[in-house]
Enzyme design. Structure first.
Site, mmCIF file in Angstrom:
data_model
loop_
_atom_site.group_PDB
_atom_site.id
_atom_site.type_symbol
_atom_site.label_atom_id
_atom_site.label_comp_id
_atom_site.label_asym_id
_atom_site.label_seq_id
_atom_site.Cartn_x
_atom_site.Cartn_y
_atom_site.Cartn_z
ATOM 1 N N SER A 149 0.834 -1.195 0.000
ATOM 2 C CA SER A 149 0.000 0.000 0.000
ATOM 3 C C SER A 149 0.876 1.256 0.000
ATOM 4 C CB SER A 149 -0.950 -0.043 1.193
ATOM 5 O OG SER A 149 -1.992 0.895 1.051
ATOM 6 N N GLU A 243 -9.806 -3.881 -6.432
ATOM 7 C CA GLU A 243 -9.306 -2.773 -5.612
ATOM 8 C C GLU A 243 -9.484 -1.431 -6.314
ATOM 9 O OE1 GLU A 243 -5.694 -2.967 -3.370
ATOM 10 O OE2 GLU A 243 -5.336 -5.039 -3.990
ATOM 11 N N HIS A 273 -7.588 -5.621 -0.518
ATOM 12 C CA HIS A 273 -6.348 -4.867 -0.463
ATOM 13 C C HIS A 273 -5.356 -5.530 0.494
ATOM 14 C CE1 HIS A 273 -3.795 -1.376 -0.787
ATOM 15 N NE2 HIS A 273 -3.861 -1.115 0.506
#
Length: 308
Positions: A149, A243, A273
């Protein structure tokens, strides 16, 4: 899609996604909730965890996961959390199995967080951690930078900054659903807005400004999607097809390949995610981590052969 993954998505859709629909960003609430929910796995058998506490002379903080036997592979791991929450402890569920599967000794960096420390604090810490490894005698070809991320975006930004500064580059980078465009311009922000079980797309632009502060959100060291990719080492990217951050991965892969960079992009169907963090409960997470570990072993072995 396994029933374990379906259950994880069900929980995220009911507990996590509503938090991203609220106006504004409650930094302390995010940190508090993440800390409470952090599942701390046991240190793998034969390994040990060593925490490093920073001080004025050496501000770097983090934790080493070390095997009893010496390893020729080192992973520098950068955790996710939007640049404003989470820590090495919250991501042990991902870092531990990646280290165990790859056999790499792993340093998980506790970089400084926004809004107290906006850009370039996190990047400065990542650069300092990498350069400390080199100063300690770790060969660059034995290092892989990894992150998820925001940490995945930070890993890519670190590569850009190292290349631009003329530093020796690592063997490669592992990026789990990297956040590479803090301006949130990807089409998947809209097309996957109702499909992503964890996030609403509108949550990302405000978080991007929280981290970028006074800097241009399209600065390549903030949003590496906008940088030049020539000269980078091999990249390994995994992302879920539902996502809202899907295009942050696909556009990076496209640009990197156009620049001559070796890229392995895996798009996993119906995965949330950073689903890798749900290992060992979710079987898809186990398979994904095994493949990521295989990449770590391959690129470091290739560098070792080239050096010899």
């Amino acid at each position: 899609m396994s029933w374990q993954s379906a259950l994880a998505c069900w929980v995220l859709r009911r507990r996590m996604r509503p938090e991203t629909a609220k106006p504004g960003i409650d930094v302390e609430r995010a940190r508090r909730l993440t800390s409470k929910r952090a599942w701390l796995p046991k240190v793998p058998s034969g390994w040990r965890l060593e925490e490093r506490y920073g001080h004025d002379a050496a501000p770097l903080r983090g934790e080493w996961l070390l095997h009893g036997q010496p390893s020729h592979i080192t992973v520098l791991y950068l955790h996710g959390g939007g640049y404003y929450f989470c820590s090495p402890a919250t991501h042990r569920g991902l870092v531990f199995p990646l280290a165990r599967r790859s056999g790499a000794r792993t340093f998980s960096l506790d970089y400084r967080l926004a809004p107290e420390h906006p850009f370039p604090a996190a990047l400065d810490d990542a650069l300092a951690a990498y350069r400390k490894l080199l100063a300690d005698g770790v060969p660059p070809g034995s290092i892989v930078i990894a992150g998820d991320s925001a940490g995945g975006g930070l890993a890519l930004a670190t590569l850009l900054a190292l290349r631009d500064a003329g530093d020796s580059l690592p063997a490669g980078a592992v990026l789990f659903a990297p956040w590479t465009d803090l301006a949130a311009t990807g089409a998947s922000m809209t097309t996957n807005d109702g499909l992503d079980p964890m996030f609403y797309g509108r949550a990302f632009a405000p978080a991007g400004k929280l981290y970028s502060g006074d800097a241009d959100v399209r600065n390549p060291y903030v949003s590496p999607l906008y940088g030049r990719f020539d000269g980078l080492p091999p990249l390994f990217i995994q992302v879920g097809d539902t996502e809202v951050l899907l295009d942050d991965s696909t556009r990076v892969a496209q640009k990197a390949r156009a620049a001559g960079v070796s890229v392995e992009l895996q798009i996993w169907p119906k995965m949330p995610h950073v689903f890798q963090i749900f290992a060992p409960f979710v079987p898809e997470a186990n398979r994904a981590l095994e493949q990521a570990a295989g990449f770590v072993r391959r690129v470091t072995a290739a560098q070792a052969v080239e050096t010899s």
